[in-house]
Design a protein around this motif. Structure first.
Motif, PDB file in Angstrom:
ATOM      1  N   UNK A 227      38.558  21.805  82.202  1.00 42.00           N
ATOM      2  CA  UNK A 227      38.622  22.374  83.545  1.00 42.00           C
ATOM      3  C   UNK A 227      39.588  21.609  84.437  1.00 42.00           C
ATOM      4  N   UNK A 228      40.050  22.288  85.477  1.00 43.64           N
ATOM      5  CA  UNK A 228      40.746  21.659  86.599  1.00 43.64           C
ATOM      6  C   UNK A 228      39.759  21.626  87.750  1.00 43.64           C
ATOM      7  N   UNK A 229      39.242  20.449  88.118  1.00 46.98           N
ATOM      8  CA  UNK A 229      38.167  20.389  89.121  1.00 46.98           C
ATOM      9  C   UNK A 229      38.587  20.852  90.502  1.00 46.98           C
ATOM     10  N   UNK A 230      39.878  20.720  90.854  1.00 43.67           N
ATOM     11  CA  UNK A 230      40.346  21.084  92.192  1.00 43.67           C
ATOM     12  C   UNK A 230      40.515  22.599  92.285  1.00 43.67           C
ATOM     13  N   UNK A 231      39.536  23.274  92.861  1.00 40.76           N
ATOM     14  CA  UNK A 231      39.574  24.732  92.869  1.00 40.76           C
ATOM     15  C   UNK A 231      40.521  25.278  93.934  1.00 40.76           C
ATOM     16  N   UNK A 232      40.956  24.442  94.872  1.00 43.19           N
ATOM     17  CA  UNK A 232      41.858  24.906  95.934  1.00 43.19           C
ATOM     18  C   UNK A 232      43.303  24.489  95.707  1.00 43.19           C
ATOM     19  N   UNK A 233      43.601  23.928  94.544  1.00 38.96           N
ATOM     20  CA  UNK A 233      44.947  23.445  94.256  1.00 38.96           C
ATOM     21  C   UNK A 233      45.565  24.304  93.166  1.00 38.96           C
ATOM     22  N   UNK A 234      46.156  25.428  93.572  1.00 45.12           N
ATOM     23  CA  UNK A 234      46.730  26.363  92.597  1.00 45.12           C
ATOM     24  C   UNK A 234      47.891  25.731  91.832  1.00 45.12           C
ATOM     25  N   UNK A 235      48.667  24.888  92.517  1.00 46.06           N
ATOM     26  CA  UNK A 235      49.794  24.246  91.860  1.00 46.06           C
ATOM     27  C   UNK A 235      49.360  23.338  90.730  1.00 46.06           C
ATOM     28  N   UNK A 236      48.314  22.574  90.962  1.00 44.70           N
ATOM     29  CA  UNK A 236      47.804  21.685  89.921  1.00 44.70           C
ATOM     30  C   UNK A 236      47.252  22.489  88.756  1.00 44.70           C
ATOM     31  N   UNK A 237      46.510  23.545  89.058  1.00 42.97           N
ATOM     32  CA  UNK A 237      45.956  24.393  88.000  1.00 42.97           C
ATOM     33  C   UNK A 237      47.066  24.990  87.152  1.00 42.97           C
ATOM     34  N   UNK A 238      48.101  25.499  87.805  1.00 44.68           N
ATOM     35  CA  UNK A 238      49.210  26.109  87.066  1.00 44.68           C
ATOM     36  C   UNK A 238      49.912  25.070  86.186  1.00 44.68           C
ATOM     37  N   UNK A 239      50.150  23.879  86.736  1.00 44.14           N
ATOM     38  CA  UNK A 239      50.822  22.828  85.970  1.00 44.14           C
ATOM     39  C   UNK A 239      49.994  22.403  84.765  1.00 44.14           C
ATOM     40  N   UNK A 240      48.683  22.271  84.944  1.00 46.02           N
ATOM     41  CA  UNK A 240      47.832  21.856  83.836  1.00 46.02           C
ATOM     42  C   UNK A 240      47.705  22.958  82.785  1.00 46.02           C
ATOM     43  N   UNK A 241      47.749  24.212  83.229  1.00 44.61           N
ATOM     44  CA  UNK A 241      47.692  25.323  82.278  1.00 44.61           C
ATOM     45  C   UNK A 241      48.988  25.427  81.493  1.00 44.61           C
ATOM     46  N   UNK A 242      50.120  25.231  82.152  1.00 44.38           N
ATOM     47  CA  UNK A 242      51.408  25.218  81.453  1.00 44.38           C
ATOM     48  C   UNK A 242      51.416  24.117  80.397  1.00 44.38           C
ATOM     49  N   UNK A 243      50.916  22.955  80.759  1.00 46.58           N
ATOM     50  CA  UNK A 243      50.849  21.856  79.796  1.00 46.58           C
ATOM     51  C   UNK A 243      49.983  22.232  78.595  1.00 46.58           C
ATOM     52  N   UNK A 244      48.822  22.812  78.871  1.00 52.49           N
ATOM     53  CA  UNK A 244      47.929  23.199  77.784  1.00 52.49           C
ATOM     54  C   UNK A 244      48.604  24.177  76.830  1.00 52.49           C
ATOM     55  N   UNK A 245      49.321  25.126  77.387  1.00 56.17           N
ATOM     56  CA  UNK A 245      50.025  26.098  76.554  1.00 56.17           C
ATOM     57  C   UNK A 245      51.102  25.418  75.714  1.00 56.17           C
ATOM     58  N   UNK A 246      51.848  24.500  76.323  1.00 55.36           N
ATOM     59  CA  UNK A 246      52.899  23.790  75.594  1.00 55.36           C
ATOM     60  C   UNK A 246      52.337  22.939  74.465  1.00 55.36           C
ATOM     61  N   UNK A 247      51.121  22.452  74.638  1.00 56.75           N
ATOM     62  CA  UNK A 247      50.491  21.646  73.609  1.00 56.75           C
ATOM     63  C   UNK A 247      49.770  22.491  72.562  1.00 56.75           C
ATOM     64  N   UNK A 248      49.931  23.806  72.634  1.00 55.29           N
ATOM     65  CA  UNK A 248      49.392  24.676  71.600  1.00 55.29           C
ATOM     66  C   UNK A 248      47.994  25.187  71.844  1.00 55.29           C
ATOM     67  N   UNK A 249      47.473  24.965  73.051  1.00 53.16           N
ATOM     68  CA  UNK A 249      46.142  25.482  73.358  1.00 53.16           C
ATOM     69  C   UNK A 249      46.208  26.988  73.594  1.00 53.16           C
ATOM     70  N   UNK A 250      45.089  27.652  73.373  1.00 54.65           N
ATOM     71  CA  UNK A 250      45.042  29.106  73.503  1.00 54.65           C
ATOM     72  C   UNK A 250      44.409  29.559  74.803  1.00 54.65           C
ATOM     73  N   UNK A 251      43.713  28.660  75.497  1.00 57.38           N
ATOM     74  CA  UNK A 251      43.024  29.059  76.707  1.00 57.38           C
ATOM     75  C   UNK A 251      42.568  27.852  77.498  1.00 57.38           C
ATOM     76  N   UNK A 252      41.852  28.128  78.588  1.00 57.45           N
ATOM     77  CA  UNK A 252      41.413  27.055  79.485  1.00 57.45           C
ATOM     78  C   UNK A 252      40.069  27.409  80.106  1.00 57.45           C
ATOM     79  N   UNK A 253      39.247  26.398  80.291  1.00 59.43           N
ATOM     80  CA  UNK A 253      37.974  26.561  80.968  1.00 59.43           C
ATOM     81  C   UNK A 253      38.192  26.636  82.475  1.00 59.43           C
ATOM     82  N   UNK A 254      37.436  27.509  83.137  1.00 58.46           N
ATOM     83  CA  UNK A 254      37.543  27.701  84.592  1.00 58.46           C
ATOM     84  C   UNK A 254      36.175  27.480  85.223  1.00 58.46           C
ATOM     85  N   UNK A 255      36.189  26.950  86.445  1.00 62.08           N
ATOM     86  CA  UNK A 255      34.927  26.730  87.152  1.00 62.08           C
ATOM     87  C   UNK A 255      34.810  27.570  88.413  1.00 62.08           C
ATOM     88  N   UNK A 256      35.844  28.397  88.686  1.00 59.55           N
ATOM     89  CA  UNK A 256      35.796  29.258  89.876  1.00 59.55           C
ATOM     90  C   UNK A 256      36.593  30.526  89.581  1.00 59.55           C
TER      91      UNK A 256
END
Length: 272
Positions: A183-212
């Motif tokens: 998860x990305x704990x900061x639910x109000x930081x769209x930029x951080x979420x997008x950056x962490x999701x891009x990283x996950x995709x680049x590392x071969x991940x297929x998805x991401x856990x969400x808390x909001x």
């Protein structure tokens, strides 16, 4: 097989099992999978009530995943019984540290059901390959916050990237779907979420856990192939099919079978 089991997911949205007023809203969030959470999102004094809420709401026409409490807790045995109910399309197993944890879960449920082990400790990471090869395991999930705490490491930044690569490789070797990032704990930081999701995709991940629910659309869009990627994939397939086995280049680069398979996987994504 229910729809939730038959296709890959990009977004997994946690919903507290103690908040039945949010269950329907979660289904309408656009998330690929909803996880009714009986573990971290529920206080100890609310565990039994949360389980009752989940049981009362479950229905075959709205399949969901359920995160049970860990095997070391007094709630585990009663939580696992939910895996026998129609409407439960899979179990998220926290604190998974061995193949035995998965085997014990399946033996208690007494039916084949997709299992999503959460790798949240050094021991779980060390045994991740045997966990991935255990019966009914569909995908590994990376519990980054708990893992970081167990390893005395920061869970954000680049500190856990080595372990992300490891989980991707292990999933590939085990022949299961690519893993799901934490998860990305900061639910109000769209930029951080997008950056962490891009990283996950680049590392071969297929998805991401969400808390909001607000995180779902960003995760889905980021994991979806771009129009440029889809256009590239169409050019690759066209060139490959017209080559009749001969060497062929697209955009100045040679196209061989691995490239063809990558292009095919992009176009096979029916949600693109």
């Amino acid at each position: 097989m229910s729809e939730i089991q038959s296709r890959p997911y990009r977004s997994f949205l946690f919903v507290p099992g103690s908040r039945p007023d949010r269950f329907e809203k979660a289904l309408g969030s656009g998330g690929d999978a909803v996880i009714l959470d009986l573990e971290d999102a529920v206080a100890p004094e609310d565990k039994d009530v949360a389980r009752h809420h989940v049981v009362a709401w479950l229905a075959p026409e709205r399949p969901v995943l359920v995160r049970v409490n860990a095997a070391s807790t007094p709630y585990y045995e009663r939580d696992v019984e939910l895996g026998k109910l129609r409407g439960v399309a899979g179990i998220v197993l926290p604190k998974a540290e061995s193949a035995h944890d998965v085997i014990d879960l399946i033996s208690r449920i007494r039916r084949k059901i997709p299992v999503y082990p959460l790798i949240e400790s050094a021991r779980g990471m060390w045994n991740a390959l045997e966990i991935a090869k255990a019966p009914c395991v569909r995908q590994l999930m990376f519990g980054t916050l708990d893992f970081g705490a167990d390893m005395n490491m920061e869970s954000d930044g680049d500190g856990l990237d080595t372990f992300r690569v490891q989980l991707t490789m292990i999933s590939r070797v085990a022949g299961i779907r690519a893993p799901v990032d934490g998860v990305t704990p900061s639910i109000d930081n769209a930029g951080q979420l997008r950056a962490e999701t891009i990283k996950a995709r680049r590392f071969g991940f297929a998805g991401k856990l969400c808390i909001h629910p607000s995180q779902v659309s960003i995760v889905n869009r980021t994991f979806a192939p771009s129009e440029a990627e889809r256009e590239w994939a169409r050019r690759v397939l066209c060139a490959f099919e017209n080559a009749n086995g001969a060497a062929v280049a697209v955009d100045g680069k040679m196209v061989d079978r691995p490239v063809f398979l990558k292009a095919q996987s992009i176009l096979d994504d029916v949600r693109s």
